[in-house]
Design an enzyme around this catalytic site. Structure first.
Site, PDB file in Angstrom:
ATOM      1  N   HIS A  37      -1.457  -2.293  -1.515  1.00 17.35           N
ATOM      2  CA  HIS A  37      -1.405  -2.471  -2.977  1.00 17.35           C
ATOM      3  C   HIS A  37      -2.763  -2.951  -3.502  1.00 17.35           C
ATOM      4  O   HIS A  37      -3.247  -2.473  -4.522  1.00 17.35           O
ATOM      5  CB  HIS A  37      -0.373  -3.543  -3.360  1.00 17.35           C
ATOM      6  CG  HIS A  37       1.054  -3.222  -3.028  1.00 17.35           C
ATOM      7  ND1 HIS A  37       1.786  -3.945  -2.116  1.00 17.35           N
ATOM      8  CD2 HIS A  37       1.901  -2.285  -3.510  1.00 17.35           C
ATOM      9  CE1 HIS A  37       3.022  -3.477  -2.053  1.00 17.35           C
ATOM     10  NE2 HIS A  37       3.123  -2.459  -2.887  1.00 17.35           N
ATOM     11  N   GLN A  61      15.756   3.389  -9.096  1.00 16.18           N
ATOM     12  CA  GLN A  61      15.293   4.249  -8.006  1.00 16.18           C
ATOM     13  C   GLN A  61      15.957   3.919  -6.672  1.00 16.18           C
ATOM     14  O   GLN A  61      15.591   4.469  -5.642  1.00 16.18           O
ATOM     15  CB  GLN A  61      13.768   4.216  -7.900  1.00 16.18           C
ATOM     16  CG  GLN A  61      13.177   2.911  -7.417  1.00 16.18           C
ATOM     17  CD  GLN A  61      11.668   2.884  -7.586  1.00 16.18           C
ATOM     18  OE1 GLN A  61      11.140   2.939  -8.685  1.00 16.18           O
ATOM     19  NE2 GLN A  61      10.950   2.829  -6.473  1.00 16.18           N
ATOM     20  N   LYS A 149       0.423   6.828   0.532  1.00 20.54           N
ATOM     21  CA  LYS A 149       1.539   6.587   1.453  1.00 20.54           C
ATOM     22  C   LYS A 149       2.821   7.232   0.931  1.00 20.54           C
ATOM     23  O   LYS A 149       3.613   7.768   1.684  1.00 20.54           O
ATOM     24  CB  LYS A 149       1.778   5.087   1.649  1.00 20.54           C
ATOM     25  CG  LYS A 149       2.576   4.854   2.910  1.00 20.54           C
ATOM     26  CD  LYS A 149       3.357   3.589   2.935  1.00 20.54           C
ATOM     27  CE  LYS A 149       4.258   3.422   1.785  1.00 20.54           C
ATOM     28  NZ  LYS A 149       5.482   2.676   2.121  1.00 20.54           N
ATOM     29  N   GLN A 153       5.878  11.068  -4.092  1.00 21.22           N
ATOM     30  CA  GLN A 153       5.895  10.357  -5.379  1.00 21.22           C
ATOM     31  C   GLN A 153       4.624  10.666  -6.181  1.00 21.22           C
ATOM     32  O   GLN A 153       4.690  10.950  -7.381  1.00 21.22           O
ATOM     33  CB  GLN A 153       5.996   8.860  -5.106  1.00 21.22           C
ATOM     34  CG  GLN A 153       5.706   7.981  -6.295  1.00 21.22           C
ATOM     35  CD  GLN A 153       5.985   6.521  -5.997  1.00 21.22           C
ATOM     36  OE1 GLN A 153       7.128   6.093  -5.949  1.00 21.22           O
ATOM     37  NE2 GLN A 153       4.939   5.734  -5.796  1.00 21.22           N
ATOM     38  N   ARG A 187       8.563  -3.100   3.177  1.00 22.11           N
ATOM     39  CA  ARG A 187       9.763  -2.999   4.010  1.00 22.11           C
ATOM     40  C   ARG A 187       9.482  -3.263   5.495  1.00 22.11           C
ATOM     41  O   ARG A 187      10.427  -3.387   6.273  1.00 22.11           O
ATOM     42  CB  ARG A 187      10.424  -1.626   3.836  1.00 22.11           C
ATOM     43  CG  ARG A 187      11.046  -1.454   2.460  1.00 22.11           C
ATOM     44  CD  ARG A 187      11.840  -0.163   2.364  1.00 22.11           C
ATOM     45  NE  ARG A 187      12.686  -0.113   1.171  1.00 22.11           N
ATOM     46  CZ  ARG A 187      12.392   0.547   0.053  1.00 22.11           C
ATOM     47  NH1 ARG A 187      11.264   1.226  -0.042  1.00 22.11           N
ATOM     48  NH2 ARG A 187      13.213   0.540  -0.971  1.00 22.11           N
TER      49      ARG A 187
HETATM   50  P1  AMP Z   1       5.708  -0.170  -4.046  1.00 25.09           P
HETATM   51  O1  AMP Z   1       5.476  -1.596  -4.367  1.00 25.09           O
HETATM   52  O2  AMP Z   1       6.163   0.087  -2.660  1.00 25.09           O
HETATM   53  O3  AMP Z   1       6.527   0.540  -5.097  1.00 25.09           O
HETATM   54  O4  AMP Z   1       4.285   0.538  -4.125  1.00 25.09           O
HETATM   55  C1  AMP Z   1       3.472   0.418  -5.255  1.00 25.09           C
HETATM   56  C2  AMP Z   1       2.290   1.341  -5.093  1.00 25.09           C
HETATM   57  O5  AMP Z   1       1.576   0.996  -3.910  1.00 25.09           O
HETATM   58  C3  AMP Z   1       2.701   2.821  -4.929  1.00 25.09           C
HETATM   59  O6  AMP Z   1       1.748   3.635  -5.613  1.00 25.09           O
HETATM   60  C4  AMP Z   1       2.617   3.016  -3.440  1.00 25.09           C
HETATM   61  O7  AMP Z   1       2.365   4.363  -3.074  1.00 25.09           O
HETATM   62  C5  AMP Z   1       1.445   2.135  -3.092  1.00 25.09           C
HETATM   63  N1  AMP Z   1       1.440   1.753  -1.679  1.00 25.09           N
HETATM   64  C6  AMP Z   1       2.491   1.301  -0.949  1.00 25.09           C
HETATM   65  N2  AMP Z   1       2.116   1.109   0.344  1.00 25.09           N
HETATM   66  C7  AMP Z   1       0.804   1.450   0.414  1.00 25.09           C
HETATM   67  C8  AMP Z   1      -0.157   1.459   1.470  1.00 25.09           C
HETATM   68  N3  AMP Z   1       0.150   1.104   2.715  1.00 25.09           N
HETATM   69  N4  AMP Z   1      -1.419   1.863   1.164  1.00 25.09           N
HETATM   70  C9  AMP Z   1      -1.763   2.230  -0.097  1.00 25.09           C
HETATM   71  N5  AMP Z   1      -0.895   2.230  -1.134  1.00 25.09           N
HETATM   72  C10 AMP Z   1       0.371   1.848  -0.879  1.00 25.09           C
END
Ligand code: AMP
Length: 281
Positions: A37, A61, A149, A153, A187
């Site tokens: 993030h 979602q 990742k 999406q 996760r």
């Molecule tokens: P999330 O909090 O899982 O909804 O992710 C928020 C954003 O962070 C989304 O655009 C994800 O694709 C991105 N994201 C999640 N994991 C990673 C990672 N390991 N590397 C880069 N971006 C990520």
């Protein structure tokens, strides 16, 4: 750094940034932040004057049997990380503010949400596109950054932005990883010690696929069989899907050739954690 819960407070602030000629960068998240993030926030920070991060665990979602209630959270730690990185605004709306009683409007892209992750998560991408468009309407960013990742999406969001003429530039940042290659994910917290050790097979199997293609293998089914064999050798792994697709259209590829942009993407369950990873070739 401002922490804002109310749309009615955020909107005039964003309006003022625009009137002042500031370029607004936006990173939507569900919180419990990790280095992946933060790397997206650095990308936005570099190209914009104002960095806005949202933290919202979007119920729309999650399917009825998914991990909405267990989703990890540590807001104070998230705020500290965003502030240390130079964030200007964190938006943490409530469920009731985003989906008030009587909420009825959904945004969906055709076809793309019903393959790959959509097979086991039928309402997932409808929830994603709806919340992302709502957040775009509230934050009004010039640039929004998403992670590779979640490859499907990112493609679906790009499609929505193009098709609906949304005036925002979408950037996609690379996947942040643990030293053994496991993609960072909120996760990963669910993994037991054994599951965590087994999960490094995901990146190993993707690298093996890359090697096979570089060595001249063109049959997707041969590559997929080898990946399945590697992953199934781990007792705790349960494959949801492994797909080989065109990296922009998500069209399924039965034959791969080095002149194509290839996306190999997978979702595999380890105990309570359903993990995603992918590779672009
Ligand atoms: P999330 O909090 O899982 O909804 O992710 C928020 C954003 O962070 C989304 O655009 C994800 O694709 C991105 N994201 C999640 N994991 C990673 C990672 N390991 N590397 C880069 N971006 C990520």
């Amino acid at each position: 750094m401002k922490i804002i819960k109310e749309k009615s407070q955020l909107q005039p602030l964003m309006e003022q940034f625009r009137l002042d000629g500031k370029r607004i960068g936006f990173v939507p998240t569900m919180g419990y932040l990790h280095e992946g993030h933060l790397s997206l926030m650095r990308i936005a920070r570099e190209v914009c004057d104002v960095l806005v991060v949202s933290i919202f665990v979007n119920p729309a979602q999650f399917g009825p049997t998914e991990d909405l209630d267990a989703y990890p959270s540590d807001l104070q730690r998230d705020f500290d990380l965003i502030e240390a990185l130079g964030g200007d605004v964190v938006f943490t709306p409530s469920n009731a503010a985003m989906y008030p009683d009587g909420y009825k409007t959904w945004v969906t892209v055709d076809d793309l949400p019903h393959i790959m992750c959509g097979l086991s998560r039928p309402i997932h991408f409808r929830g994603v596109t709806t919340i992302v468009l709502k957040l775009f309407n509230i934050v009004k960013p010039h640039v929004a950054v998403f992670g590779q990742k979640d490859a499907q999406q990112a493609i679906i969001i790009r499609k929505m932005v193009t098709d609906l003429d949304i005036d925002v530039e979408i950037k996609v940042g690379p996947t942040g990883r643990e030293p053994d290659g496991l993609a960072l994910s909120s996760r990963n917290k669910y993994l037991t010690k054994i599951e965590r050790a087994d999960a490094s097979i995901l990146q190993q199997s993707l690298q093996q696929a890359r090697k096979m293609i570089e060595a001249g293998e063109t049959s997707s089914s041969v590559i997929l069989s080898e990946m399945r064999r590697m992953i199934q050798a781990k007792n705790t792994a349960e494959i949801d899907y492994i797909d080989i697709r065109h990296a922009e259209t998500l069209e399924e590829l039965t034959i791969v050739s080095p002149d194509q942009l290839i996306l190999i993407a997978l979702a595999v369950k380890f105990g309570k954690a359903r993990l995603l990873d992918n590779i672009l070739i």
